[in-house]
Design a protein around this motif. Structure first.
Motif, mmCIF file in Angstrom:
data_model
loop_
_atom_site.group_PDB
_atom_site.id
_atom_site.type_symbol
_atom_site.label_atom_id
_atom_site.label_comp_id
_atom_site.label_asym_id
_atom_site.label_seq_id
_atom_site.Cartn_x
_atom_site.Cartn_y
_atom_site.Cartn_z
ATOM 1 N N ARG A 1 0.718 -1.285 -0.042
ATOM 2 C CA ARG A 1 0.039 -0.002 0.035
ATOM 3 C C ARG A 1 0.805 1.280 -0.046
ATOM 4 O O ARG A 1 0.707 2.073 -0.843
ATOM 5 N N ASP B 1 3.144 1.739 -3.277
ATOM 6 C CA ASP B 1 1.957 2.388 -4.588
ATOM 7 C C ASP B 1 1.969 3.855 -4.493
ATOM 8 O O ASP B 1 1.934 4.448 -5.367
ATOM 9 N N ARG B 2 1.585 4.223 -3.245
ATOM 10 C CA ARG B 2 1.229 5.748 -2.798
ATOM 11 C C ARG B 2 2.638 6.533 -3.066
ATOM 12 O O ARG B 2 2.356 7.799 -3.541
ATOM 13 N N LEU B 3 3.753 5.769 -2.962
ATOM 14 C CA LEU B 3 4.825 6.403 -2.936
ATOM 15 C C LEU B 3 5.307 6.841 -4.453
ATOM 16 O O LEU B 3 6.299 7.705 -4.714
ATOM 17 N N THR B 4 4.610 6.445 -5.244
ATOM 18 C CA THR B 4 4.906 6.751 -6.819
ATOM 19 C C THR B 4 4.720 8.160 -6.954
ATOM 20 O O THR B 4 5.085 8.984 -7.759
ATOM 21 N N LEU B 5 3.587 9.083 -6.113
ATOM 22 C CA LEU B 5 3.370 10.218 -6.264
ATOM 23 C C LEU B 5 4.619 11.174 -5.278
ATOM 24 O O LEU B 5 4.368 12.271 -5.176
ATOM 25 N N GLY B 6 5.492 10.586 -4.571
ATOM 26 C CA GLY B 6 6.568 11.219 -3.775
ATOM 27 C C GLY B 6 6.135 10.884 -2.291
ATOM 28 O O GLY B 6 4.832 10.641 -2.088
ATOM 29 N N MET C 1 -1.576 11.150 1.993
ATOM 30 C CA MET C 1 -2.823 9.990 1.745
ATOM 31 C C MET C 1 -2.782 8.948 3.037
ATOM 32 O O MET C 1 -3.451 7.790 2.645
ATOM 33 N N ALA D 1 -5.560 12.249 6.200
ATOM 34 C CA ALA D 1 -5.787 11.885 4.977
ATOM 35 C C ALA D 1 -7.362 12.143 4.514
ATOM 36 O O ALA D 1 -7.760 12.286 3.470
ATOM 37 N N GLU E 1 5.636 14.560 -8.900
ATOM 38 C CA GLU E 1 6.416 13.377 -9.301
ATOM 39 C C GLU E 1 5.496 12.193 -9.554
ATOM 40 O O GLU E 1 4.404 12.032 -8.880
ATOM 41 N N ALA F 1 6.734 8.344 -10.437
ATOM 42 C CA ALA F 1 7.669 7.836 -10.387
ATOM 43 C C ALA F 1 7.595 6.533 -11.444
ATOM 44 O O ALA F 1 8.738 6.410 -12.234
ATOM 45 N N TRP F 2 6.403 6.174 -11.665
ATOM 46 C CA TRP F 2 6.525 4.928 -12.497
ATOM 47 C C TRP F 2 5.387 4.941 -13.619
ATOM 48 O O TRP F 2 4.296 5.819 -13.344
ATOM 49 N N LEU G 1 -5.135 5.846 -6.413
ATOM 50 C CA LEU G 1 -4.550 5.800 -4.976
ATOM 51 C C LEU G 1 -5.006 6.629 -3.886
ATOM 52 O O LEU G 1 -4.835 6.300 -2.738
ATOM 53 N N GLN H 1 -9.507 12.485 -3.421
ATOM 54 C CA GLN H 1 -9.408 12.050 -1.870
ATOM 55 C C GLN H 1 -10.782 12.774 -1.056
ATOM 56 O O GLN H 1 -11.033 12.159 0.011
#
Lengths: 327, 244
Positions: free
Chosen positions: A208, A211-216, A223, B70, B81, B83-84, B94, B141
């Motif tokens: 989990r 996956d969220r670290l994709t956005l930094g 989140m 959150a 950013e 990343a993938w 997400l 969100q």
């Protein structure tokens, strides 16, 4: 390809290679005899070879591969860097140092599991050092701490070799560091499995978060990702699984780097999905290489780590070539 | 009830004070523009309010657990950013436990005009399109409060206006948006309240017409501006630097 279909394919390939690993070896035996010896048991050399030599070797291949593939995928996801692999946080170098000291001091000869235990102690010290050095800083501080610990471990390993009064001990150390699954027993399986299982469990919990670290880091934290917990899960998980893998198999490189790289496009680049896929892929790669070392130069004891580097480096060249083409 | 309250929020970086006793309260329905020259502490105020960086003083959001926070506030960082090469739909989902068919995800994609992009790889989009994807992620969100750091930077004029209108619409629905801006014209036109930061201190806080005066802009930004009331509303144009 859908994700469930990919997992089914990888699992089928893994089962096929596991069986292949059981059937390939120095002692040339008919397949039917081998399998009946494995499952039927009985007296004589054949059941002994199957149950005490080949089965633990194949199991260790799966365990080491899962550990390296899973750790590589988790680290690449956490560091958001496709070049990350388990060695970047210094675990394998420190585990190797522990083993080298055990070999040099003669501790390794005291009892069967002395060497892997010393390697685990090396890995544990490495984790403490890294967490102490990296503190609560970001991913960069973790990489830097890993590089520092790794450099220190490598230097100390070189020092032990340098001062080794006995060329045989030095030779033994060098061979051990090349990585191999040969001549392991169920003792190794039972020692490594619980530690690896803990590591796999910790890494499975990172899905989990990575996956969220994709956005930094900041977006992930906003989140609801607890970055401190995530880092502990990651470092603890990599240390347990890779530490145990290095303890029983020596240094086996490239698996944690190449496997997530190859599988990433097949899981839509999603870091969490890459975890399970890379665990299976790592096991497939290690089993393939371990079958290959027995087929290519039978009787010459070609080391698994050597073959992996020989195959892994060209794969890496290819990846760089393709990346260059794209940009 | 306030969505965010900070009391004497102070951030030090070494000996330097980058945020100096900032006290702020955000009510539902507000569209707040946070303005100030480079280094005035706009990003620092937003990040300290969220508890993403260590700070002295109090902030209601910083006291929450990451999970509770959150649900209370979404954060759109300035650094874009990705990343993938994941799909746009996945990236936006997400914010909703990866449920790509969640109503919040679909609504956010629709709002940012991204439904046709849902299956595209996010890293293959242009900079402006990526910015819209990241805004959609924050919208998905579905929080009562949105904090955004320079969301219009790098967008073309149409998308800058589109972005501000989206935020204003959120405020119209009773949510609140706090957005840091360099474009004083956008701030004057779209915000219901302006907070001015200078050297880490909040030096003005109020409706645009009261805060954005020639004297204040000369003092804080060292610029001379043309300010006019038009049938379209308030218009603000920076003209030249002022020697201090």
């Amino acid at each position: 390809m859908t994700y469930p279909r990919l997992l089914v394919l990888l699992t089928l390939a893994l089962v096929a290679l596991f069986i292949a690993s059981l059937l390939v070896g120095v002692a040339d035996m008919p397949i039917s005899d081998s399998l009946s010896a494995l499952f039927g048991g009985g007296e004589g050399p054949l059941p002994m070879v199957m149950r005490e030599i080949r089965l633990p070797r194949a199991l260790l291949g799966v365990m080491v591969g899962v550990s390296l593939g899973l750790s590589g995928a988790a680290l690449q996801g956490y560091l958001r860097n496709p070049l990350a692999e388990p060695s970047v946080i210094g675990i394998s170098a420190s585990a190797a140092l522990g083993a080298v000291i055990a070999l040099q001091s003669g501790f390794a000869a005291l009892f069967a599991l002395a060497l892997p235990l010393a390697a685990l102690v090396g890995a544990a010290i490495c984790v403490l050092l890294i967490l102490l050095l990296a503190g609560s800083g970001g991913t960069l501080s973790l990489i830097l701490a890993g590089i520092a610990v790794s450099a220190l471990s490598s230097a100390l390993t070189a020092l032990v070799l340098n001062l080794s009064p006995n060329p045989f001990a030095a030779n033994e150390i060098i061979f051990w560091m090349m990585g191999s699954l040969a001549d392991r027993s169920f003792l190794h399986v039972w020692m490594a499995l619980p530690i690896m299982a803990v590591g796999w469990g910790l890494l499975a919990l990172t899905g989990r978060g990575i996956d969220r670290l994709t956005l930094g880091e900041e977006a992930a934290a906003s989140m609801g990702v607890n970055l401190k917990h995530l880092r502990l899960l990651l470092v603890g998980g990599v240390a347990a699984s890779v530490g145990a893998a290095t303890a029983v198999a020596g240094a086996v490189g490239f698996v944690g780097l190449v496997v997530p790289h190859i599988l990433r496009p097949l899981v839509g680049a999603r870091p969490a999905r890459l975890l399970l896929a890379s665990a299976l892929g790592g096991a497939i790669l290690v089993l393939t290489a371990d079958v290959a070392v027995r087929l290519i130069l039978p009787g010459r004891d070609l080391k698994l780590g050597v073959l992996m580097a020989l195959v892994g480096a060209p794969v890496f060249f290819h990846l760089i070539w393709r990346m260059r083409g794209r940009s | 009830m306030s969505l965010l309250t900070t009391q004497n929020l102070t951030v030090r970086r070494g000996a330097r004070v980058t945020l100096d006793h900032a006290s702020l309260s955000v009510e539902p329905g507000e569209m707040i523009g946070l303005i100030g020259p480079n280094g005035a502490g706009k990003s620092t105020l937003l990040r300290a309010a969220l508890g993403l960086i260590p700070a002295e003083g109090d902030s209601t959001l910083a006291q929450m657990s990451p999970t509770a926070r959150a649900k209370a506030a979404a954060w759109l960082p300035q650094a874009r950013e990705i990343a993938w090469p994941v799909s746009v739909a996945h990236l936006v989902s997400l914010a909703q436990n990866e449920r790509e068919d969640a109503p919040e995800v679909l609504a956010a994609l629709k709002r940012m005009d991204l439904l046709d992009f849902a299956d595209r790889k996010a890293t293959g989009l242009s900079g402006g399109e990526q910015a819209r994807v990241l805004i959609a992620r924050a919208l998905a969100q579905d929080t009562p409060l949105l904090l955004a750091d320079e969301p219009t930077a790098g967008l073309d004029p149409a998308h800058q206006i589109g972005c501000m209108e989206t935020f204003a619409a959120l405020a119209g629905e009773g949510r609140s948006v706090v957005v840091s801006l360099h474009d004083l014209g956008l701030a004057a036109r779209h915000c219901t309240r302006i907070v001015v930061l200078s050297e880490g201190r909040i030096v003005a806080d109020g409706p645009p017409r009261e805060v954005l005066t020639e004297a204040l802009l000369a003092e804080v930004f060292a610029i001379r501006c043309h300010i006019a009331e038009t049938p379209e509303g308030m218009v603000l144009h920076p003209l030249s630097q002022v020697k201090r």
